[in-house]
Design a protein around this motif. Structure first.
Motif, PDB file in Angstrom:
ATOM      1  N   LYS A  41       0.819  -1.217   0.000  1.00  0.00           N
ATOM      2  CA  LYS A  41       0.000   0.000   0.000  1.00  0.00           C
ATOM      3  C   LYS A  41       0.856   1.272   0.000  1.00  0.00           C
ATOM      4  N   ILE A  42       2.044   1.163  -0.607  1.00  0.00           N
ATOM      5  CA  ILE A  42       2.940   2.330  -0.706  1.00  0.00           C
ATOM      6  C   ILE A  42       3.303   2.539  -2.174  1.00  0.00           C
ATOM      7  N   ARG A  43       3.272   3.793  -2.605  1.00  0.00           N
ATOM      8  CA  ARG A  43       3.732   4.155  -3.947  1.00  0.00           C
ATOM      9  C   ARG A  43       4.671   5.350  -3.824  1.00  0.00           C
ATOM     10  N   ASN A  44       5.817   5.258  -4.471  1.00  0.00           N
ATOM     11  CA  ASN A  44       6.766   6.380  -4.548  1.00  0.00           C
ATOM     12  C   ASN A  44       6.791   6.843  -5.998  1.00  0.00           C
ATOM     13  N   ILE A  45       6.205   8.007  -6.258  1.00  0.00           N
ATOM     14  CA  ILE A  45       6.093   8.453  -7.656  1.00  0.00           C
ATOM     15  C   ILE A  45       6.681   9.850  -7.846  1.00  0.00           C
ATOM     16  N   GLY A  46       7.125  10.110  -9.063  1.00  0.00           N
ATOM     17  CA  GLY A  46       7.598  11.437  -9.433  1.00  0.00           C
ATOM     18  C   GLY A  46       6.705  11.973 -10.539  1.00  0.00           C
ATOM     19  N   ASP A 109      -6.593   4.475   1.099  1.00  0.00           N
ATOM     20  CA  ASP A 109      -5.820   3.721   2.088  1.00  0.00           C
ATOM     21  C   ASP A 109      -4.423   3.323   1.590  1.00  0.00           C
ATOM     22  N   HIS A 110      -3.920   4.014   0.565  1.00  0.00           N
ATOM     23  CA  HIS A 110      -2.552   3.812   0.083  1.00  0.00           C
ATOM     24  C   HIS A 110      -1.744   5.069   0.383  1.00  0.00           C
ATOM     25  N   ASN A 111      -0.529   4.886   0.833  1.00  0.00           N
ATOM     26  CA  ASN A 111       0.351   6.019   1.109  1.00  0.00           C
ATOM     27  C   ASN A 111       1.147   6.343  -0.165  1.00  0.00           C
ATOM     28  N   ILE A 112       0.994   7.559  -0.679  1.00  0.00           N
ATOM     29  CA  ILE A 112       1.690   7.958  -1.914  1.00  0.00           C
ATOM     30  C   ILE A 112       2.713   9.039  -1.591  1.00  0.00           C
ATOM     31  N   ASN A 113       3.993   8.732  -1.818  1.00  0.00           N
ATOM     32  CA  ASN A 113       5.057   9.740  -1.711  1.00  0.00           C
ATOM     33  C   ASN A 113       5.249  10.350  -3.096  1.00  0.00           C
ATOM     34  N   GLU A 403       7.310  15.731  12.072  1.00  0.00           N
ATOM     35  CA  GLU A 403       8.136  14.810  12.862  1.00  0.00           C
ATOM     36  C   GLU A 403       7.567  13.388  12.821  1.00  0.00           C
ATOM     37  N   VAL A 404       8.466  12.401  12.729  1.00  0.00           N
ATOM     38  CA  VAL A 404       8.080  10.988  12.866  1.00  0.00           C
ATOM     39  C   VAL A 404       9.090  10.308  13.789  1.00  0.00           C
ATOM     40  N   ASN A 405       8.673   9.205  14.383  1.00  0.00           N
ATOM     41  CA  ASN A 405       9.551   8.488  15.315  1.00  0.00           C
ATOM     42  C   ASN A 405      10.391   7.425  14.623  1.00  0.00           C
ATOM     43  N   GLU A 406       9.878   6.907  13.491  1.00  0.00           N
ATOM     44  CA  GLU A 406      10.617   5.845  12.795  1.00  0.00           C
ATOM     45  C   GLU A 406      10.241   5.832  11.321  1.00  0.00           C
ATOM     46  N   VAL A 407      11.143   5.312  10.517  1.00  0.00           N
ATOM     47  CA  VAL A 407      10.866   5.123   9.084  1.00  0.00           C
ATOM     48  C   VAL A 407      11.224   3.695   8.710  1.00  0.00           C
ATOM     49  N   LEU A 408      10.513   3.171   7.705  1.00  0.00           N
ATOM     50  CA  LEU A 408      10.709   1.788   7.265  1.00  0.00           C
ATOM     51  C   LEU A 408      11.108   1.763   5.791  1.00  0.00           C
ATOM     52  N   ALA A 409      11.460   0.583   5.305  1.00  0.00           N
ATOM     53  CA  ALA A 409      11.852   0.418   3.901  1.00  0.00           C
ATOM     54  C   ALA A 409      10.749   0.950   2.991  1.00  0.00           C
ATOM     55  N   GLY A 410      11.140   1.739   1.990  1.00  0.00           N
ATOM     56  CA  GLY A 410      10.172   2.323   1.063  1.00  0.00           C
ATOM     57  C   GLY A 410       9.821   3.759   1.381  1.00  0.00           C
ATOM     58  N   ASP A 411      10.177   4.245   2.580  1.00  0.00           N
ATOM     59  CA  ASP A 411       9.833   5.614   2.979  1.00  0.00           C
ATOM     60  C   ASP A 411      10.859   6.623   2.463  1.00  0.00           C
TER      61      ASP A 411
END
Length: 745
Positions: A41-46, A109-113, A403-411
């Protein structure tokens, strides 16, 4: 209790409730965006395109429809607000994007960067580093302009990093919009296997909505902001065309997707699911480009584009990212595949892809490829082995930090206080010698002299130069000892002008830019042998080194490179001294003898030599190589190369003859023309040295209606008269002009 007191108490209660509700809303929104979604549920797009194709407007609409912002604003900032992603004042005034900006939002419900990138070729490194860390891209094309010069550049960058993309034909509402022509250009100019998955219902002022070819339905965008989506049957008069285009889509997919190809051959009718799965498979393999349509300014087609991003572009787990383990000096090492699972079981691996200096210190943008990073953790720069403690972790929403406390792969996230360079790899284990593929940085093509107008501003000038050269690797600064002036180099006149304006605005340091200088190169015309002995004896241990071999020109397509080949056999030159020879060759190539410009397109073949058991050293061979190159300067035949630019000029067709004539005067070669509905586009290759001041000239020739863009094409030998001028100018500067009396005799 008086009525006045009761009124006061009720006002206090109302105010407290309002504050409480706004706080609850803030924290619920923060928690909503801070929540970690599963990998799928993650997309990294330009969002990339040519200048003025509507990238920033499209991003503004995406943020509005996903609920990230409450109101939409125009790019030019007519309402004194401007687009969210154009956070710099200069961007809002000029109506262009100068720096890429990152944000993140949620859709279904998908996180898009999202990274919104500049369209101007002068800021191409911003696109380069954005595409390096993204998993997918939206290629925006103007329905009138179609495939333009920077579109081709962006396409090459996507190909370099194997980024799958969707095409979005924007500006259907513009006069002269023709999406069919744009699709043909995608196929012919960009060599894309592309087909419509949507059709427009009406063009220009009659643009009503779009037809979804896969689902076979019409989509209307009602309401003042196009936020009420209504689905209906395809209009009767468009059904035949929709069926024909749907069949064309299936045909293009069948050529590259095996499962759908088998169904096509067996004459089975594919279902909606079959087609969608085939589009996804083919898009991920970069063998097919789905084409969507819409008009971001008129709020049509943006929501279906977001749906397509979720359906057809990859999540981080579907993209294979590799790193080199225990990388050696020659670039070799074991290649390993990174694990994108969103947990802390794997070591953290991240790539710094963009630097920005803010009032809080250096802000470093990173992409996490593996593992997890928490606030308070220690990470190591794999290149320098420096340890950094993470005090603040933030995610960017344009210029706002959250601010965030943690980041995971894909962020995609940002850190403060990290001393690094763009392209550095970070790990959380110092023993892990990993290196991710770095970012391609094009060489600058234009140089200008620069100096502060007021000597009192020298400190601010130094701070500004230090900051901008660190942020932007294509913006370079050096001191020219021969001419006693400081030079800045960049990708074009606009690039350097923007930085000059930023120095005045951000550092209160007004600067003067001199006449632009072109990055000429010198190269050989034919091979030349050398045999040079460096011998120095002045008591005690001396210096002794002999090198012999051939210097020869490289093929024209490699005329910007330098090559060194060690072809020695035996022990005449011990292997530990060979690097000294290579360093001497490369060092001397920094300045040629004809015009003082760098040497390129040359291969140095070291074939033999001699050494002394006592007096030989790496320094002696370094000096011998320098002497050998200088000997070849005198003995060999040399020529000067100049950068040739690919120029694309668009103007009303009545000015075509004047514009072509002027480009010919500037030494240009016309490579093609294209006309559509009263407008003509002229394609030409012109020496960069002849392009200065062309913007003003084109405007005056076309009554302000013409515009042009240019990008670097190649280096090519310059004309004899230009070469003679450059040599004479260099000799005058160096004070080595031949005596006129002798030359007359």
């Amino acid at each position: 209790m008086t009525i006045l007191n009761i009124a006061r108490i009720s006002n206090v209660i109302k105010y407290s409730n309002k504050c409480l509700s706004s706080k609850i809303e803030f924290y619920s929104t923060h928690l909503k965006y801070a929540e970690h979604k599963p990998l799928e549920k993650i997309r990294n797009i330009g969002i990339s395109a040519h200048i003025d194709s509507g990238k920033t407007t499209l991003t503004e609409r995406i943020l509005f429809y996903t609920g990230r912002i409450d109101a939409m604003h125009e790019v030019k900032g007519k309402d004194n607000v401007g687009a969210v992603m154009d956070s710099m004042e200069l961007e809002r005034q000029r109506g262009i994007t100068i720096q890429s900006a990152a944000t993140y939002t949620i859709w279904k419900d998908h996180n898009i960067n999202i990274i919104d990138t500049p369209g101007h070729v002068d800021f191409t490194v911003e696109v380069e580093r954005a595409l390096r860390v993204l998993d997918g891209a939206v290629l925006v094309l103007c329905a009138v302009g179609g495939v333009q010069s920077q579109t081709l550049t962006v396409n090459r960058q996507m190909k370099r990093y194997s980024v799958p993309c969707l095409a979005f034909i924007n500006k259907l509402d513009r006069l002269g919009a023709n999406p069919e022509r744009v699709l043909q250009q995608m196929r012919s100019k960009m060599k894309h296997n592309a087909a419509f998955i949507q059709l427009p219902m009406g063009l220009e002022k009659d643009c009503q909505g779009i037809i979804d070819l896969i689902e076979e339905r019409a989509i209307y965008f009602d309401g003042d902001f196009g936020d009420k989506i209504r689905y209906d049957e395809v209009p009767q008069d468009r059904r035949a065309e929709a069926q024909e285009k749907r069949h064309e889509l299936i045909e293009h997919l069948s050529n590259v997707d095996e499962p759908l190809g088998e169904m096509f051959l067996e004459e089975k009718t594919p279902t909606v699911t079959d087609i969608k799965q085939a589009v996804r498979r083919a898009t991920l393999s970069r063998s097919f480009t789905p084409v969507l349509v819409g008009t971001a300014l008129k709020n049509k087609g943006v929501q279906p584009l977001l749906d397509s991003v979720l359906e057809y572009l990859p999540h981080p787990g579907e993209v294979e990212n590799t790193a080199t383990l225990n990388e050696k000096k020659d670039g070799e090492g074991e290649t390993i595949v990174l694990n994108p699972a969103r947990n802390d079981k794997n070591p953290f691996v991240g790539l710094a892809f963009k630097l920005e200096v803010s009032k809080f210190g250096q802000l470093t943008y990173l992409r996490c490829y593996q593992g997890m990073l928490k606030r308070g953790d220690n990470i190591f720069n794999a290149r320098t082995s420096k340890k950094v403690k993470i005090s603040r972790l933030v995610r960017m929403h344009s210029s706002n930090m959250e601010e965030v406390n943690e980041v995971l792969a894909g962020d995609i996230f940002a850190l403060f206080g990290v001393d690094c360079a763009s392209g550095d790899t970070f790990v959380n284990d110092a023993r892990l010698q990993l290196a991710l593929e770095s970012i391609h940085v094009p060489d600058p093509v234009v140089s200008m002299s620069i100096k502060p107008k007021n000597n009192k501003d020298r400190d601010n000038f130094s701070k500004a130069i230090a900051r901008f050269t660190k942020e932007d690797p294509t913006f370079q600064f050096r001191y020219d000892g021969d001419n006693k002036e400081t030079l800045v180099s960049g990708m074009g006149e606009l690039h350097l002008e923007i930085y000059a304006q930023r120095m005045e605005r951000e550092y209160n340091c007004a600067v003067e830019l001199g006449k632009p200088k072109v990055a000429f190169r010198e190269t050989m015309m034919s091979p030349c042998t050398f045999d040079y002995l460096h011998k120095k004896q002045s008591g005690g241990s001396g210096q002794y080194a002999r090198v012999s071999g051939v210097m020869e020109p490289l093929p024209p397509q490699q005329n910007t490179m330098l090559e060194f080949a060690d072809e020695t056999v035996g022990t005449n030159i011990p292997k530990q001294f060979v690097p000294g020879v290579e360093k001497g060759f490369l060092d001397t190539c920094g300045k040629g003898a004809l015009s003082g410009h760098k040497i390129s397109g040359v291969k140095f073949r070291l074939q033999d030599g001699a050494h002394h058991i006592v007096d030989s050293s790496e320094l002696a061979f370094f000096l011998a190589a320098k002497g050998a190159v200088k000997e070849v300067f005198e003995m060999g035949s040399w020529q000067i190369l100049e950068p040739i630019m690919f120029v694309e000029a668009t103007m009303p067709e009545e000015f075509q003859g004047t514009v072509i004539g002027q480009l010919n005067k500037r030494g240009g070669i016309i490579t093609g023309t294209e006309g559509v509905e009263g407008w003509t586009t002229v394609y030409a290759e012109v020496p960069l040295n002849n392009m200065f001041g062309y913007a003003g000239e084109l405007r005056s020739m076309t009554q302000g209606k013409g515009e042009f863009s240019m990008e670097y094409s190649r280096y090519s030998p310059c004309l004899p008269d230009v070469q003679e001028q450059l040599i004479r100018k260099y000799q005058e500067e160096m004070g080595i002009l031949p005596d006129k009396k002798k030359s007359k005799n």
